[in-house]
Design a protein around this motif. Structure first.
Motif, PDB file in Angstrom:
ATOM      1  N   UNK A 172      14.888  30.422 -49.609  1.00 30.00           N
ATOM      2  CA  UNK A 172      15.611  30.613 -48.350  1.00 30.00           C
ATOM      3  C   UNK A 172      16.972  31.191 -48.722  1.00 30.00           C
ATOM      4  N   UNK A 173      17.827  31.340 -47.736  1.00 31.22           N
ATOM      5  CA  UNK A 173      19.097  31.990 -48.037  1.00 31.22           C
ATOM      6  C   UNK A 173      19.879  31.259 -49.128  1.00 31.22           C
ATOM      7  N   UNK A 174      19.842  29.912 -49.096  1.00 31.71           N
ATOM      8  CA  UNK A 174      20.684  29.234 -50.076  1.00 31.71           C
ATOM      9  C   UNK A 174      19.984  28.295 -51.051  1.00 31.71           C
ATOM     10  N   UNK A 175      18.655  28.238 -51.022  1.00 33.59           N
ATOM     11  CA  UNK A 175      17.992  27.406 -52.037  1.00 33.59           C
ATOM     12  C   UNK A 175      16.526  27.782 -52.156  1.00 33.59           C
ATOM     13  N   UNK A 176      15.845  27.090 -53.065  1.00 35.83           N
ATOM     14  CA  UNK A 176      14.391  27.255 -53.184  1.00 35.83           C
ATOM     15  C   UNK A 176      13.763  25.906 -52.844  1.00 35.83           C
ATOM     16  N   UNK A 177      12.900  25.902 -51.842  1.00 33.99           N
ATOM     17  CA  UNK A 177      12.270  24.660 -51.397  1.00 33.99           C
ATOM     18  C   UNK A 177      10.842  24.572 -51.913  1.00 33.99           C
ATOM     19  N   UNK A 178      10.459  23.392 -52.362  1.00 30.44           N
ATOM     20  CA  UNK A 178       9.083  23.161 -52.781  1.00 30.44           C
ATOM     21  C   UNK A 178       8.314  22.664 -51.566  1.00 30.44           C
ATOM     22  N   UNK A 179       7.292  23.410 -51.179  1.00 34.81           N
ATOM     23  CA  UNK A 179       6.640  23.133 -49.888  1.00 34.81           C
ATOM     24  C   UNK A 179       5.137  22.955 -49.997  1.00 34.81           C
ATOM     25  N   UNK A 180       4.591  22.165 -49.108  1.00 39.54           N
ATOM     26  CA  UNK A 180       3.168  22.178 -48.811  1.00 39.54           C
ATOM     27  C   UNK A 180       3.008  23.081 -47.588  1.00 39.54           C
ATOM     28  N   UNK A 181       1.762  23.573 -47.403  1.00 40.30           N
ATOM     29  CA  UNK A 181       1.521  24.340 -46.179  1.00 40.30           C
ATOM     30  C   UNK A 181       0.867  23.426 -45.155  1.00 40.30           C
ATOM     31  N   UNK A 182       1.160  23.655 -43.885  1.00 40.11           N
ATOM     32  CA  UNK A 182       0.467  22.914 -42.829  1.00 40.11           C
ATOM     33  C   UNK A 182      -1.031  23.109 -42.987  1.00 40.11           C
ATOM     34  N   UNK A 183      -1.814  22.114 -42.611  1.00 42.12           N
ATOM     35  CA  UNK A 183      -3.265  22.142 -42.779  1.00 42.12           C
ATOM     36  C   UNK A 183      -3.916  23.386 -42.222  1.00 42.12           C
ATOM     37  N   UNK A 184      -3.434  23.827 -41.059  1.00 41.02           N
ATOM     38  CA  UNK A 184      -4.053  24.995 -40.419  1.00 41.02           C
ATOM     39  C   UNK A 184      -3.869  26.270 -41.239  1.00 41.02           C
ATOM     40  N   UNK A 185      -2.984  26.253 -42.208  1.00 38.14           N
ATOM     41  CA  UNK A 185      -2.662  27.471 -42.969  1.00 38.14           C
ATOM     42  C   UNK A 185      -3.352  27.530 -44.326  1.00 38.14           C
ATOM     43  N   UNK A 186      -4.492  26.873 -44.460  1.00 32.21           N
ATOM     44  CA  UNK A 186      -4.999  26.792 -45.832  1.00 32.21           C
ATOM     45  C   UNK A 186      -6.171  27.683 -46.164  1.00 32.21           C
ATOM     46  N   UNK A 187      -6.729  28.364 -45.183  1.00 32.79           N
ATOM     47  CA  UNK A 187      -7.939  29.132 -45.510  1.00 32.79           C
ATOM     48  C   UNK A 187      -7.887  30.543 -44.948  1.00 32.79           C
ATOM     49  N   UNK A 188      -8.647  31.427 -45.581  1.00 28.52           N
ATOM     50  CA  UNK A 188      -8.873  32.785 -45.083  1.00 28.52           C
ATOM     51  C   UNK A 188      -7.596  33.572 -44.872  1.00 28.52           C
ATOM     52  N   UNK A 189      -7.567  34.351 -43.795  1.00 30.62           N
ATOM     53  CA  UNK A 189      -6.433  35.233 -43.526  1.00 30.62           C
ATOM     54  C   UNK A 189      -5.166  34.433 -43.277  1.00 30.62           C
ATOM     55  N   UNK A 190      -5.361  33.152 -42.956  1.00 36.35           N
ATOM     56  CA  UNK A 190      -4.209  32.314 -42.643  1.00 36.35           C
ATOM     57  C   UNK A 190      -3.590  31.679 -43.877  1.00 36.35           C
TER      58      UNK A 190
END
Ligand SMILES: Nc1nc2c(ncn2[C@@H]2O[C@H](COP(=O)(O)OP(=O)(O)OP(=O)(O)O)[C@@H](O)[C@H]2O)c(=O)[nH]1
Ligand SMILES: [Mg+2]
Ligand SMILES: [Zn+2]
Length: 292
Positions: free
Chosen positions: A17-35
């Motif tokens: 991000x503008x001022x740091x690096x965040x360690x993130x998980x993705x929301x469940x809906x964002x885990x497969x295919x084009x998403x």
């Protein structure tokens, strides 16, 4: 807030991000295919703490290079080495065709110029209009024109293992101290061969550059057809309309072929033409398989 994914490691997305690096998980809906989010994606993140967040949404992509997999790039830097490993021009041509298919700019970088100078090699690519540089990353020779090409772009370094991709990142950002290894004579891999795609931001050039794992084989994108493949060789593209059989010409043995005339006159390098023939046959085979 909005950020950009710079690394994907063990299920975590590292979002700058503008001022740091965040360690993130993705929301469940964002885990497969084009998403599925990929390195290079611009994303919306919800910050959970100073160091952690959740990727909530992928912002629209301009493109997604399949291999190496990186989103929203503006150019591909094809890297090869002049010696150790010796240049794999067939691989270079495949990367170039994949870039053309996505309408991406491409720069070709031949490294390890300190071990051998091969002025004949860059000349193969000049009729196509590609920018070609020959450098020695290790000794810092002739890097300025390459860095100028990287400025204000998001570039992917693509090429075989051991050609010096991570060494180039190290030159751009010495403070990162990327771990490099000697090329093992057995495997031709560096001892610290890169295992993950990582996007590095270089403030000095306002450049994003992706270091990627090396590869020695590359399938052509499935969207490439035998009829269109010669259009993905820039030095052949314009000539096609002048062939007697126009777009039906395979530029092989047909009479009145404008492409073959250019090969004969030295305006298309024979190496590139042979690469074209090989790829044409390969795509044709795949098409035959499909229609059986
Ligand atoms: N002689 C010479 N050696 C170089 C040069 N650039 C890199 N090397 C060496 O080549 C080896 C491999 O370099 P890397 O940067 O790890 O190669 P890579 O492309 O990142 O390899 P992978 O991560 O396996 O894909 C290291 O021993 C480097 O020191 C150069 O310009 N000249
Ligand atoms: Mg590497
Ligand atoms: Zn032709």
């Amino acid at each position: 807030m909005v950020g950009r994914i710079i690394k994907l490691l063990a299920g975590f997305y590292f979002v700058k991000t503008e001022d740091s690096v965040l360690r993130c998980r993705a929301r469940g809906k964002l885990r497969a295919g084009a998403e599925q989010p990929w390195v290079g994606d611009f994303v919306e993140v919800v910050q959970l703490s100073d160091e952690e967040g959740v990727v909530d949404k992928i912002l629209p992509r301009t493109n997604l290079l399949e291999r190496p997999t990186v989103a929203n790039i503006t150019q591909v830097v094809v890297m090869a080495s002049l010696v150790s490993p010796s240049p794999n021009l067939s691989l270079v041509d495949r990367v170039l065709v994949s870039a053309e298919q996505l309408n991406l700019r491409a720069v070709i970088c031949f490294n390890k110029n300190d071990l051998s100078e091969r002025p004949d090699i860059p000349a193969i690519y000049e009729p196509a209009g590609y920018r070609v540089v020959a450098v020695s990353v290790k000794f810092g020779e002739d890097l300025e024109p390459l860095f100028a090409e990287l400025a204000n772009q998001t570039s992917v370094l693509a090429g075989q293992s051991g050609v010096g991709k991570s060494s180039l990142i190290d030159r751009l950002m010495p403070e990162l101290a990327v771990r490099l290894g000697e090329v093992s004579s057995k495997t031709q891999h560096g001892r610290h061969t890169t295992r993950h795609v990582e996007l590095i931001y270089v403030p000095e050039y306002n450049a994003f550059v992706a270091d990627t794992p090396g590869f020695s084989r590359l399938e052509l994108p499935s969207s490439v057809s035998s009829q269109d493949i010669s259009a993905l060789f820039p030095e052949m593209r314009a000539a096609r309309a002048r062939c007697r059989f126009a777009y039906d010409c395979k530029h092989h043995n047909e009479p009145g072929c404008a492409v073959k005339t250019l090969v004969h006159d030295g305006q298309i390098a024979i190496e590139r033409y042979n690469s074209y023939l090989t790829m044409f046959e390969e795509v044709k085979q795949a098409e035959r398989g499909q229609y059986k």
